[in-house]
Design a protein around this motif. Structure first.
Motif, mmCIF file in Angstrom:
data_model
loop_
_atom_site.group_PDB
_atom_site.id
_atom_site.type_symbol
_atom_site.label_atom_id
_atom_site.label_comp_id
_atom_site.label_asym_id
_atom_site.label_seq_id
_atom_site.Cartn_x
_atom_site.Cartn_y
_atom_site.Cartn_z
ATOM 1 N N HIS A 1 -10.324 10.106 2.376
ATOM 2 C CA HIS A 1 -9.288 9.509 3.214
ATOM 3 C C HIS A 1 -8.906 8.161 2.616
ATOM 4 C CE1 HIS A 1 -7.936 7.764 7.318
ATOM 5 N NE2 HIS A 1 -6.984 8.557 6.842
ATOM 6 N N PHE A 2 -7.678 8.049 2.139
ATOM 7 C CA PHE A 2 -7.255 6.851 1.415
ATOM 8 C C PHE A 2 -6.618 5.804 2.326
ATOM 9 C CE2 PHE A 2 -7.623 9.789 -2.142
ATOM 10 C CZ PHE A 2 -8.215 8.979 -3.095
ATOM 11 N N GLY A 3 -7.004 5.772 3.575
ATOM 12 C CA GLY A 3 -6.508 4.765 4.501
ATOM 13 C C GLY A 3 -7.456 4.613 5.669
ATOM 14 N N VAL A 4 -7.005 3.892 6.684
ATOM 15 C CA VAL A 4 -7.751 3.710 7.924
ATOM 16 C C VAL A 4 -6.838 4.103 9.077
ATOM 17 C CG1 VAL A 4 -8.803 2.031 9.489
ATOM 18 C CG2 VAL A 4 -9.250 1.900 7.028
ATOM 19 N N ASP A 5 -7.363 4.890 10.009
ATOM 20 C CA ASP A 5 -6.588 5.320 11.170
ATOM 21 C C ASP A 5 -6.972 4.498 12.394
ATOM 22 O OD1 ASP A 5 -5.438 7.220 9.586
ATOM 23 O OD2 ASP A 5 -6.591 8.908 10.381
ATOM 24 N N PHE A 6 -5.956 4.009 13.102
ATOM 25 C CA PHE A 6 -6.145 3.198 14.303
ATOM 26 C C PHE A 6 -5.662 3.977 15.520
ATOM 27 C CE2 PHE A 6 -5.716 0.260 10.809
ATOM 28 C CZ PHE A 6 -6.591 -0.778 11.097
ATOM 29 N N GLY B 1 0.212 -6.922 -3.316
ATOM 30 C CA GLY B 1 -0.095 -5.561 -2.924
ATOM 31 C C GLY B 1 1.025 -4.893 -2.149
ATOM 32 N N THR B 2 0.745 -3.690 -1.696
ATOM 33 C CA THR B 2 1.687 -2.897 -0.912
ATOM 34 C C THR B 2 0.942 -2.276 0.256
ATOM 35 O OG1 THR B 2 3.099 -2.370 -2.808
ATOM 36 C CG2 THR B 2 3.190 -0.867 -0.940
ATOM 37 N N THR B 3 1.537 -2.285 1.444
ATOM 38 C CA THR B 3 0.937 -1.628 2.592
ATOM 39 C C THR B 3 1.817 -0.482 3.056
ATOM 40 O OG1 THR B 3 1.913 -3.341 4.019
ATOM 41 C CG2 THR B 3 -0.416 -3.571 3.462
ATOM 42 N N LEU C 1 -2.997 3.433 8.050
ATOM 43 C CA LEU C 1 -2.693 2.257 7.228
ATOM 44 C C LEU C 1 -3.317 2.408 5.843
ATOM 45 C CD1 LEU C 1 -1.627 -0.722 6.957
ATOM 46 C CD2 LEU C 1 -3.918 -1.427 7.679
ATOM 47 N N GLU C 2 -2.505 2.200 4.816
ATOM 48 C CA GLU C 2 -3.004 2.163 3.433
ATOM 49 C C GLU C 2 -2.719 0.799 2.829
ATOM 50 O OE1 GLU C 2 -1.320 5.277 1.087
ATOM 51 O OE2 GLU C 2 -2.005 6.883 2.436
ATOM 52 N N TRP C 3 -3.593 0.425 1.852
ATOM 53 C CA TRP C 3 -3.394 -0.834 1.123
ATOM 54 C C TRP C 3 -3.530 -0.552 -0.369
ATOM 55 C CZ3 TRP C 3 -3.895 -5.470 4.446
ATOM 56 C CH2 TRP C 3 -3.427 -6.616 3.822
ATOM 57 N N HIS C 4 -2.457 -0.822 -1.108
ATOM 58 C CA HIS C 4 -2.438 -0.563 -2.546
ATOM 59 C C HIS C 4 -2.537 -1.887 -3.292
ATOM 60 C CE1 HIS C 4 -0.951 3.713 -2.118
ATOM 61 N NE2 HIS C 4 -0.785 3.214 -0.892
ATOM 62 N N PRO D 1 -0.160 6.935 -6.457
ATOM 63 C CA PRO D 1 -0.837 8.156 -6.004
ATOM 64 C C PRO D 1 -2.316 7.862 -5.727
ATOM 65 C CG PRO D 1 0.447 8.549 -8.006
ATOM 66 C CD PRO D 1 0.388 7.067 -7.810
ATOM 67 N N PRO D 2 -3.023 8.807 -5.104
ATOM 68 C CA PRO D 2 -4.446 8.577 -4.820
ATOM 69 C C PRO D 2 -5.220 8.163 -6.062
ATOM 70 C CG PRO D 2 -3.695 10.550 -3.716
ATOM 71 C CD PRO D 2 -2.565 10.099 -4.590
ATOM 72 N N GLY D 3 -6.075 7.171 -5.910
ATOM 73 C CA GLY D 3 -6.852 6.680 -7.037
ATOM 74 C C GLY D 3 -7.449 5.319 -6.739
ATOM 75 N N PRO D 4 -7.981 4.676 -7.771
ATOM 76 C CA PRO D 4 -8.709 3.410 -7.567
ATOM 77 C C PRO D 4 -7.845 2.254 -7.086
ATOM 78 C CG PRO D 4 -8.407 3.879 -9.912
ATOM 79 C CD PRO D 4 -8.000 5.105 -9.184
ATOM 80 N N ASP D 5 -6.533 2.376 -7.205
ATOM 81 C CA ASP D 5 -5.666 1.285 -6.749
ATOM 82 C C ASP D 5 -5.353 1.359 -5.258
ATOM 83 O OD1 ASP D 5 -5.495 -0.119 -9.106
ATOM 84 O OD2 ASP D 5 -3.828 1.074 -9.855
#
Length: 466
Positions: free
Chosen positions: A26-31, A74-76, A116-119, A125-129
């Protein structure tokens, strides 16, 4: 440091953290929120420029914000929302940008929540960033200046029939009252309503519609027959028949409290107080007021609510307004119904309904500055306490109940606990210290003898001169 905000107001819980889960990473956090998150406001975590806003595969709709270095970088990404900003627009940290989409059919088929995602830099795309947002929000402020959002609730009667309380709770209502009686008449829906409210709501109560043709004592007796004193009571004082007065209101307050009931705020519309009661002094009443002042329209409570500064919140009669009924045409539970607001969030709801104790779903801040539920915090404390007990007393000592703990001990410490091992070592050290002290005394005696005895050293070989 640039301004940084949580994307939602206080009272949320984390429904899915960043990291592995059954369906993959899961590449984000759900609120989410207890009782439902639909229509909750969403705010920008940092200042920046909106680069995407609208439909997005897997999200229903989203907003993407690019944050220049001056805003924190960064990018959200904010997913499963209904955007309120447009591409190219500049937004500031903490600014409202969307609401959580309440409709599953428009939300990729999932329950309402914010993803919410934070790049690290640009949207990738999905990955370490793709970074875990929670550490980046450590120490962030809450939107709306840190103030809790209002909580919404309903009051129900036999006019709504077999009302769907489960659906109302799922749609985010935090509190509810249902009519118990009117004069000496019992609402036929009350027994069912009491059971349903207790099942689906934490904060609930009953109300008495005051019939001015019924003596206050008879009215209170009827209430006591239909409900027990564990039910907090809302006095509804708005009967257009008879002769209302502050004296009559006080008589009903005294009659109900004399029978052991606790009071919720008294429902007394400002217009009724002014036009039918002659604007009397209310400052001595034991609880605050529950006012009504309606806004036009039909819709969800979040969309109808006129705000914390609305005129309906203004005190009158020397008494504060604690609950505001702001519409009688809110779409809740499949019906159009009265809807009410409480400012100050869940903490204020608990105080008004006589529940000042913390609940397991309450959000608290842990030692790392991150919001967690009280249940999660207690579980973490229990886990660490168990680990400490095992480390001190030996493997699996934590499973022993009560204070009479018999340490299992550690093999490397001769099957002693850490404390017993230290005590044993201390005893050995004391013994060695005592022995060394005795040896030191003997050495001192020998040295003194060598200095004072003139014959000392006569058996040594004579020195040979060179």
């Amino acid at each position: 440091m640039s301004a940084r905000f949580w994307p939602v107001a206080v009272g949320f819980w984390i429904t899915s953290a960043f990291g592995p889960r059954e369906d993959g990473w899961h590449f984000g956090v759900d609120f989410g929120y207890p009782g439902g998150a639909g229509d909750r406001p969403v705010h920008a975590c940092q200042g920046g420029i909106v680069t995407r806003a609208g439909p997005a595969q897997g999200f229903g709709s989203w907003v993407v914000i690019d944050h220049p270095d001056g805003d924190g970088g960064g990018t959200t990404v904010y997913g499963h929302i209904r955007p309120e900003v447009s591409v190219g627009q500049r937004v500031e940290a903490g600014q409202r940008i969307a609401v959580i989409e309440p409709d599953r059919s428009r939300n990729a088929g999932v329950a309402p929540h914010l993803h919410l995602e934070w790049h690290r830099a640009l949207y990738n795309p999905p990955g370490p960033d793709r970074l875990d947002p929670l550490p980046l929000l450590d120490g962030a402020a809450f939107p709306e200046g840190g103030f809790a959002m209002p909580e919404f609730g309903i009051d129900v009667s036999n006019h709504q029939g077999a009302f769907d309380f489960a659906r109302a709770a799922a749609e985010g209502m935090s509190f509810v009252t249902h009519k118990v009686s009117q004069g000496t008449w019992q609402d036929p829906q009350w027994p069912r309503a009491r059971e349903q409210m207790g099942e689906f709501f934490e904060f609930w109560g009953g109300y008495v519609y005051c019939d001015l043709h019924t003596h206050p004592e008879a009215e209170a007796d009827a209430l006591a027959r239909f409900a027990d004193t564990s039910v907090p009571v809302q006095i509804d004082y708005e009967d257009l028949r008879g002769f209302p007065s502050v004296g009559d209101l006080w008589a009903r307050v005294n009659a109900i409290t004399a029978r052991g009931f606790s009071l919720l705020p008294i429902y007394l519309p400002c217009w009724y107080w002014r036009d039918f009661m002659g604007s009397p002094d209310l400052s001595g009443l034991p609880v605050p007021l529950w006012n009504s002042s309606y806004v036009p329209g039909i819709g969800a409570p979040d969309r109808l609510y006129p705000g914390d500064g609305y005129r309906g919140w203004e005190p009158f009669g020397g008494k504060e307004v604690a609950i505001l009924q702001f519409s009688d045409r809110a779409a809740i539970g499949g019906q159009l119904i009265d809807v009410n607001a409480i400012r100050g969030g869940r903490t204020e709801v608990a105080a008004l309904f006589g529940r000042n104790d913390m609940q397991l779903t309450d959000i608290v801040i842990n030692k790392d500055g991150n919001p967690v539920t009280l249940a999660d915090l207690l579980a973490s404390i229990d886990m660490h306490a168990s680990w400490v007990v095992d480390q001190l007393a030996g493997p699996d000592s934590r499973h022993q109940p009560g204070p009479a703990l018999d340490p299992t001990g550690w093999p490397q410490l001769d099957d002693k606990s850490v404390v017993d091992s230290v005590a044993s070592a201390h005893q050995k050290i004391d013994a060695v210290t005592a022995t060394l002290a005795g040896v030191q005394d003997k050495i001192q005696i020998i040295l003194e003898h060598l200095v004072n005895d003139a014959s000392t050293g006569r058996h040594r070989k004579p020195e040979v001169s060179q």
